[in-house]
Design a protein around this motif. Structure first.
Motif, mmCIF file in Angstrom:
data_model
loop_
_atom_site.group_PDB
_atom_site.id
_atom_site.type_symbol
_atom_site.label_atom_id
_atom_site.label_comp_id
_atom_site.label_asym_id
_atom_site.label_seq_id
_atom_site.Cartn_x
_atom_site.Cartn_y
_atom_site.Cartn_z
ATOM 1 N N LEU A 102 -4.134 0.786 -2.424
ATOM 2 C CA LEU A 102 -3.619 -0.553 -2.691
ATOM 3 C C LEU A 102 -2.810 -0.534 -3.983
ATOM 4 C CD1 LEU A 102 -3.612 -3.607 -1.995
ATOM 5 C CD2 LEU A 102 -5.677 -3.792 -3.394
ATOM 6 N N GLN A 160 0.681 5.179 1.415
ATOM 7 C CA GLN A 160 -0.055 6.101 2.274
ATOM 8 C C GLN A 160 0.546 7.489 2.137
ATOM 9 O OE1 GLN A 160 0.009 5.339 6.560
ATOM 10 N NE2 GLN A 160 -2.050 6.182 6.777
ATOM 11 N N LEU A 170 4.561 7.003 2.693
ATOM 12 C CA LEU A 170 4.794 5.847 3.561
ATOM 13 C C LEU A 170 4.311 4.615 2.810
ATOM 14 C CD1 LEU A 170 5.641 4.915 6.467
ATOM 15 C CD2 LEU A 170 3.214 5.052 7.051
ATOM 16 N N LYS A 217 -4.567 11.494 2.127
ATOM 17 C CA LYS A 217 -5.198 10.625 1.125
ATOM 18 C C LYS A 217 -5.421 9.249 1.732
ATOM 19 C CE LYS A 217 -3.833 10.664 -3.164
ATOM 20 N NZ LYS A 217 -2.959 10.568 -4.352
ATOM 21 N N PRO A 218 -6.441 8.546 1.282
ATOM 22 C CA PRO A 218 -6.647 7.180 1.793
ATOM 23 C C PRO A 218 -5.499 6.263 1.377
ATOM 24 C CG PRO A 218 -8.576 7.974 0.610
ATOM 25 C CD PRO A 218 -7.481 8.933 0.335
ATOM 26 N N LEU A 219 -5.341 5.189 2.130
ATOM 27 C CA LEU A 219 -4.376 4.173 1.723
ATOM 28 C C LEU A 219 -4.731 3.683 0.327
ATOM 29 C CD1 LEU A 219 -3.842 3.925 4.885
ATOM 30 C CD2 LEU A 219 -3.341 1.534 4.396
ATOM 31 N N ASN A 241 -2.994 -2.235 -9.318
ATOM 32 C CA ASN A 241 -3.912 -1.111 -9.475
ATOM 33 C C ASN A 241 -3.318 0.024 -10.283
ATOM 34 O OD1 ASN A 241 -5.950 -2.383 -8.195
ATOM 35 N ND2 ASN A 241 -5.802 -1.252 -6.289
ATOM 36 N N PHE A 293 -0.605 -5.352 9.302
ATOM 37 C CA PHE A 293 0.284 -4.377 8.671
ATOM 38 C C PHE A 293 1.648 -4.305 9.338
ATOM 39 C CE2 PHE A 293 -2.259 -2.094 5.568
ATOM 40 C CZ PHE A 293 -3.525 -2.554 5.865
ATOM 41 N N TYR A 295 0.841 -1.184 0.000
ATOM 42 C CA TYR A 295 0.000 0.000 0.000
ATOM 43 C C TYR A 295 0.880 1.239 0.000
ATOM 44 C CZ TYR A 295 -4.129 -2.707 1.520
ATOM 45 O OH TYR A 295 -5.173 -3.591 1.611
#
Lengths: 113, 112
Positions: free
Chosen positions: B45, B37, B88, B41-43, B58, B103, B35
């Protein structure tokens, strides 16, 4: 594409206050639902999960969440927060058909002593 | 030993460098994930491996190249990155593709 919305970006509460964090998702199929927590300086940890059965699920540290299918919601609650609950909370929704996990943008909770 | 470990924890690299991120899981899981990060913003994938086979990609730029040599190890090879790739990078694992994910602590990457 599936989306997950967390309405509150930053929440500030006093100790002993009640907490409810909203989570809504857009996907209409079968889902698995999760809440993760990230304490300062630590990695993401699972708080609770819902796969099937009783829509009210209980997690660690007194947290619970309720799945309301008709509202596409999975809100997180805790009756009385503690200073140690200060963290960032992430809702995540698994599309079981695509096997894809989508995260919300997170809610930063600050609990003041 | 914690469940999912990542090395290095911090990495600074220039745009012409080649580096690799490493993830190892000690949980006996069959699926592993990368992922990204980014702030506010959202994590996101990036990649999914199930039983060492890549099952999801993706639309990640080709400057990110994953490798899963066995069910316990996952790498993310980086080359000619851009400053906007600074983020991250989190690794996760799960028993199966529908199960809860565990995680690692992440690698904080800065691209100069």
């Amino acid at each position: 594409a599936q989306s997950v919305s967390q309405h509150n970006h930053h929440v500030i509460l006093s100790e002993a206050a009640s907490l409810e964090l909203g989570c809504n998702y857009s996907y209409g199929g079968t889902v698995n639902l999760f809440w993760y927590v990230q304490y300062p300086g630590q990695h993401l940890q699972l708080l609770l999960k819902y796969f099937s059965g009783d829509p009210l699920v209980k997690g660690i540290k007194g947290f619970e969440a309720e799945f309301i299918k008709s509202k596409f919601s999975f809100n997180l609650r805790k009756p009385s927060v503690q200073w140690s609950d200060t963290a960032e909370y992430f809702c995540a929704v698994m599309d079981t058909g695509r096997r894809a996990l989508t995260f919300g943008s997170g809610t930063r909770l600050q609990v003041q002593p | 030993e914690t469940g999912v470990t990542q090395t290095p924890r911090h990495l600074v690299m220039g745009m012409t460098n080649k580096k690799s991120l490493k993830c190892e899981q000690h949980l006996g899981h069959n699926a592993m994930y990368w992922y990204k990060q980014s702030a506010k913003k959202p994590l996101e994938l990036m990649f999914v491996y199930s039983l060492e086979e890549r099952v999801e990609n993706n639309s990640v730029p080709s400057r990110f190249s994953p490798e899963c040599p066995n069910s316990s190890h996952l790498f993310l090879h980086l080359h000619t990155l851009q400053p906007e790739d600074s983020a991250l990078y989190l690794c996760a694992s799960s028993q199966g593709p529908l199960d809860e994910q565990f995680f690692g602590p992440g690698t904080r990457l800065t691209v100069l």
